[in-house]
Motif scaffolding. Structure first.
Motif, PDB file in Angstrom:
ATOM      1  N   SER A 127       1.040  -1.203   0.085  1.00  0.00           N
ATOM      2  CA  SER A 127      -0.545   0.185   0.211  1.00  0.00           C
ATOM      3  C   SER A 127       0.970   1.383   0.038  1.00  0.00           C
ATOM      4  CB  SER A 127      -0.893   0.219   1.409  1.00  0.00           C
ATOM      5  OG  SER A 127      -1.785   1.143   0.787  1.00  0.00           O
ATOM      6  N   LEU A 128       2.052   1.299   0.584  1.00  0.00           N
ATOM      7  CA  LEU A 128       2.437   2.546   0.635  1.00  0.00           C
ATOM      8  C   LEU A 128       3.344   2.810  -0.132  1.00  0.00           C
ATOM      9  CD1 LEU A 128       4.684   2.364   4.370  1.00  0.00           C
ATOM     10  CD2 LEU A 128       2.726   3.577   3.344  1.00  0.00           C
ATOM     11  N   THR A 129       4.001   1.581  -1.243  1.00  0.00           N
ATOM     12  CA  THR A 129       4.493   1.744  -2.667  1.00  0.00           C
ATOM     13  C   THR A 129       3.371   2.473  -3.185  1.00  0.00           C
ATOM     14  OG1 THR A 129       5.538  -0.342  -1.909  1.00  0.00           O
ATOM     15  CG2 THR A 129       5.726   0.272  -3.842  1.00  0.00           C
ATOM     16  N   TRP A 130       1.763   1.750  -3.285  1.00  0.00           N
ATOM     17  CA  TRP A 130       0.999   2.598  -4.302  1.00  0.00           C
ATOM     18  C   TRP A 130       0.865   4.244  -3.784  1.00  0.00           C
ATOM     19  CZ3 TRP A 130      -3.567   4.111  -1.845  1.00  0.00           C
ATOM     20  CH2 TRP A 130      -4.634   4.087  -3.048  1.00  0.00           C
ATOM     21  N   ARG A 131       1.005   4.278  -2.612  1.00  0.00           N
ATOM     22  CA  ARG A 131       0.296   5.967  -2.982  1.00  0.00           C
ATOM     23  C   ARG A 131       1.774   6.224  -2.702  1.00  0.00           C
ATOM     24  NH1 ARG A 131      -3.681   6.164   1.563  1.00  0.00           N
ATOM     25  NH2 ARG A 131      -2.750   8.784   1.874  1.00  0.00           N
ATOM     26  N   LYS A 132       2.720   5.551  -3.127  1.00  0.00           N
ATOM     27  CA  LYS A 132       4.277   6.672  -3.255  1.00  0.00           C
ATOM     28  C   LYS A 132       3.810   6.671  -4.746  1.00  0.00           C
ATOM     29  CE  LYS A 132       9.109   7.387  -3.144  1.00  0.00           C
ATOM     30  NZ  LYS A 132      10.509   6.411  -2.450  1.00  0.00           N
ATOM     31  N   GLN A 133       3.658   5.312  -5.949  1.00  0.00           N
ATOM     32  CA  GLN A 133       3.464   5.968  -7.263  1.00  0.00           C
ATOM     33  C   GLN A 133       2.109   6.645  -7.237  1.00  0.00           C
ATOM     34  OE1 GLN A 133       3.122   1.286  -7.621  1.00  0.00           O
ATOM     35  NE2 GLN A 133       5.213   1.132  -8.345  1.00  0.00           N
ATOM     36  N   HIS A 134       1.103   6.296  -6.702  1.00  0.00           N
ATOM     37  CA  HIS A 134       0.136   7.167  -7.343  1.00  0.00           C
ATOM     38  C   HIS A 134       0.070   8.570  -6.660  1.00  0.00           C
ATOM     39  CE1 HIS A 134      -0.862   3.994 -10.137  1.00  0.00           C
ATOM     40  NE2 HIS A 134      -0.812   3.380  -8.717  1.00  0.00           N
ATOM     41  N   GLN A 135       1.152   9.096  -5.752  1.00  0.00           N
ATOM     42  CA  GLN A 135       0.593  10.584  -5.088  1.00  0.00           C
ATOM     43  C   GLN A 135      -0.436  10.780  -4.336  1.00  0.00           C
ATOM     44  OE1 GLN A 135       3.971  13.097  -5.721  1.00  0.00           O
ATOM     45  NE2 GLN A 135       4.579  11.402  -5.849  1.00  0.00           N
ATOM     46  N   VAL A 136      -1.013   9.727  -3.563  1.00  0.00           N
ATOM     47  CA  VAL A 136      -2.156   9.214  -2.801  1.00  0.00           C
ATOM     48  C   VAL A 136      -2.021  10.744  -1.998  1.00  0.00           C
ATOM     49  CG1 VAL A 136      -3.934   7.557  -1.884  1.00  0.00           C
ATOM     50  CG2 VAL A 136      -2.660   7.630  -4.043  1.00  0.00           C
TER      51      VAL A 136
END
Length: 696
Positions: free
Chosen positions: A280-289
């Motif tokens: 999830s943290l990787t996903w947040r970083k990738q998508h600038q969440v």
């Protein structure tokens, strides 16, 4: 002011421990010196404090007590007492430095002047820096106040014992030999900062120090205040996961509340929780969440036609989100926006939900880590089962489940129509089991009765469209104008083929050889759902019930003649024994439904008895016209079209157990009216009235 000669004697009584300061566990004298003339007396002490701080910090810190070093200098000649203290524990993370001084008032030597100053420098404290700082400020203030009370208590005690005056020091007199004179002041001051310092231990010892508002007390007990009741094992998991993140994760570390959500989602299994949290943290970083709320501006079509919005809070203080799904044109929104924009919008709603939880935690003074969602299904129809729309919904559910676990506290589904089980069948396998347990489903007006909406939401905030008095600003929706649609016929076809490859089975239906599927029902109140497309020809759909198990599936010999034209995976199975008599061996439980080529049919049946239910697709023979002996043009054309005597159906069926409805099965029973009054000849334009609903 008090007599300065009394003060040192009063402080002397506070050592080695003081019952008025429960956190002050012990003290030991490390070094004691006195000048030759006895005018200067110095004591170095080590004080042991059981700090009033959250258990969590104590566990993280790995200490039971906090130690302070203090040096007290009593100068009898100058009539001053200087106290200096600093922390030994965590000195590489937090630096506390405190100075206190007592001196005789220059104009009235019977008065004592007291000055105190302190500095707090927090370099790092396991991610709890702001908590520690807040505690420091609060404790420092309460400690000064408490210090005055304690000195007055011991002065009164001295007076009660008849000691009301201590003569002033002169060189000829021996200085007092007690080593305890000044330290108490320092301990009092020390206590204030140590407490604030690192927050490392049991919260129960100093409640009397915090006689402020209940909020003050809760705020000091960080766990109870912000995270709720955790077992020691759960606390330990949280500490270890946080430490691991700090050591290994580059970038923004989530708040404790959010780490806890991932742990709860995996029943505090450290490895599993760490895995999903890292993803999830990787996903947040990738998508600038993290910046989504600041950067995302929803397109106008969403503002006008997306029928969801935040609306006050429920009885437990959870933020309340209302979604009028039945009024929302999901097909129109997907066609006008595409999946990506819809997903972004839903993510922004979830980010806003996290923010509102934090806000409500502050407002209500207790941990609020999830929200309540109210979904109104009034108006839900087959348009909502448009497959690319369902596919988009499933993708959104998947992303939300993975990155916002344990954020849904309760889902209230209101005014569920008969088509709802079909949607539920398609969606429920993608929803985490923990989440599914939080669903409450009401059909019709059941939500207005006992166990309904009023159990969860205050009367004052029930929205107007549900019969309440509160104006709700959620848009009313409506159909998205086709002028706003973006391309995507190919996308729609691609999505449909993708679905058929995965969950739909293909079947062939011949004249004299229907295709049948058997479903054994053990639990009487289950729901059988079906979803099928008539790809070729016209069929009649039946649903039968039998107490007896049907015969072993057999393929009809007729099928062999047509096998060359059947598609891969296409099959034809008969189950009902030719010797069976309807009304005796088996019975019809839904009226027959005629389905035309190209139609998409979805429906459901609440089972009343255990046993065997048989879904049957039968070849439809066109009836002659009743009003004339001449064949109708339509009939002639139709007979030409199906000259091969073959129909093709793609179907998907599933059984939903009553436990998935959490006791709301009776709600669905109320709409168990079969296929209304549909007869064989009913035209398809009326099919929308039936329980099996048809969409093109």
């Amino acid at each position: 002011g008090t007599c300065r000669y009394m003060s040192p004697h009063a402080y002397e009584r506070r050592f080695p421990t003081c019952h008025l300061i429960p956190m002050f566990v012990d003290s030991e004298v490390l070094e004691e010196t006195e000048s030759e003339d006895g005018s200067i007396h110095q004591v170095q002490r080590r004080c042991k404090l059981d700090v009033d701080a959250p258990r969590l910090l104590k566990r993280i810190a790995g200490v039971d007590y906090v130690y302070f070093s203090q040096e007290n200098t009593l100068n009898k000649r100058e009539r001053t007492l200087h106290i200096e203290s600093h922390n030994e524990t965590f000195s590489n993370r937090v630096i506390i430095h405190e100075l206190c001084s007592y001196s005789a008032h220059p104009e009235n030597e019977d008065w004592t002047c007291f000055e105190q100053s302190a500095s707090l420098d927090i370099k790092s404290f396991f991610g709890f820096e702001s908590t520690v700082e807040k505690m420091a400020m609060k404790q420092y203030a309460s400690s000064i106040k408490k210090g005055k009370e304690i000195i007055e208590f011991y002065l009164n005690q001295l007076e009660e014992e008849g000691i009301s005056h201590v003569p002033r020091w002169t060189p000829s007199l021996d200085a007092p030999s007690s080593s305890s004179i000044a330290t108490a002041t320092n301990n009092d001051a020390t206590q204030s900062d140590a407490t604030s310092n690192d927050a490392a231990s049991q919260p129960d010892n100093q409640t009397e120090n915090q006689t402020g508002t209940p909020d003050d007390k809760l705020d000091a007990d960080y766990i109870k205040r912000y995270l709720g009741d955790l077992t020691p094992l759960q606390e330990s998991c949280l500490i270890r996961l946080r430490q691991w993140l700090q050591e290994s994760h580059k970038g923004k570390i989530p708040k404790d509340e959010h780490i806890l959500r991932f742990l709860r989602a995996r029943d505090f299994n450290m490895e599993k929780a760490r895995e999903i949290l890292c993803q999830s943290l990787t996903w947040r970083k990738q998508h600038q969440v993290d910046y989504l709320l600041e950067t995302w501006t929803s397109p106008q079509v969403l503002n006008d036609y997306y029928t969801g919005g935040w609306h006050h809070h429920d009885k437990e203080g959870r933020p309340l989100y209302i979604l009028r799904l039945g009024q929302m044109d999901t097909k129109g929104l997907v066609r006008a926006l595409g999946e990506e924009s819809l997903l972004r919008h839903v993510l922004s709603i979830n980010e806003e939900g996290l923010r509102r939880c934090e806000e409500n935690t502050k407002v209500f003074g207790r941990p609020i880590s999830c929200w309540t969602c109210l979904v109104d299904l009034e108006g839900l129809n087959m348009r909502h089962l448009w497959r690319p729309g369902v596919k988009a919904l499933l993708r959104i559910i998947e992303v939300v489940e993975a990155n916002y676990p344990e954020t849904l506290g309760r889902l209230l589904i209101l005014r569920a129509p008969r088509v709802f089980p079909v949607l539920w069948t398609l969606v429920s396998p993608f929803i985490d089991e923990n989440t599914r347990k939080k669903f409450l489903i009401y059909a019709g007006n059941d939500y207005q009765g006992p166990g309904g909406l009023l159990d969860y939401i205050d009367k004052e905030v029930i929205p107007d469209f549900l019969g309440g008095e509160c104006m709700c600003e959620v848009p009313e929706g409506g159909l998205v104008p086709k002028s706003l649609y973006r391309t995507a016929e190919e996308l729609e076809n691609e999505d449909i083929s993708l679905w058929t490859e995965t969950i739909y089975q293909s079947a062939s239906v011949f004249k004299g050889a229907p295709h049948e599927v058997v479903i054994e029902i053990i639990d009487a109140s289950s729901v059988i759902t079906w979803d099928f497309d008539v790809c070729k020809g016209d069929v009649v759909f039946h649903l039968y019930h039998s107490k007896r198990a049907p015969q072993t599936p057999r393929k009809d010999p007729l099928v062999g003649q047509h096998s060359s034209s059947t598609t891969p995976g296409g099959n034809n199975v008969q189950l009902i024994d030719k010797s069976w008599t309807i009304g005796l061996d088996y019975s019809m439980v839904e009226s027959p439904l005629t389905c035309k080529e190209g139609e998409s049919v979805q429906g459901s049946h609440v089972t009343r008895w255990p046993g065997f239910y048989i879904l049957q697709w039968k070849f439809h023979t066109m009836p002659g016209s009743a009003s004339t002996n001449l064949p109708r043009v339509d009939d002639v054309l139709a007979s030409l079209q199906v000259s091969s005597h073959k129909c093709k159906v793609m179907y998907y069926t599933e059984v939903i157990g009553s436990e998935d409805f959490r006791g709301s099965m009776t709600s669905l029973e109320s709409s168990h009216s079969g296929f209304s009054q549909l007869s064989h000849a009913t035209s398809s334009s009326n099919h929308s009235q039936s329980s099996s609903m048809i969409s093109r």
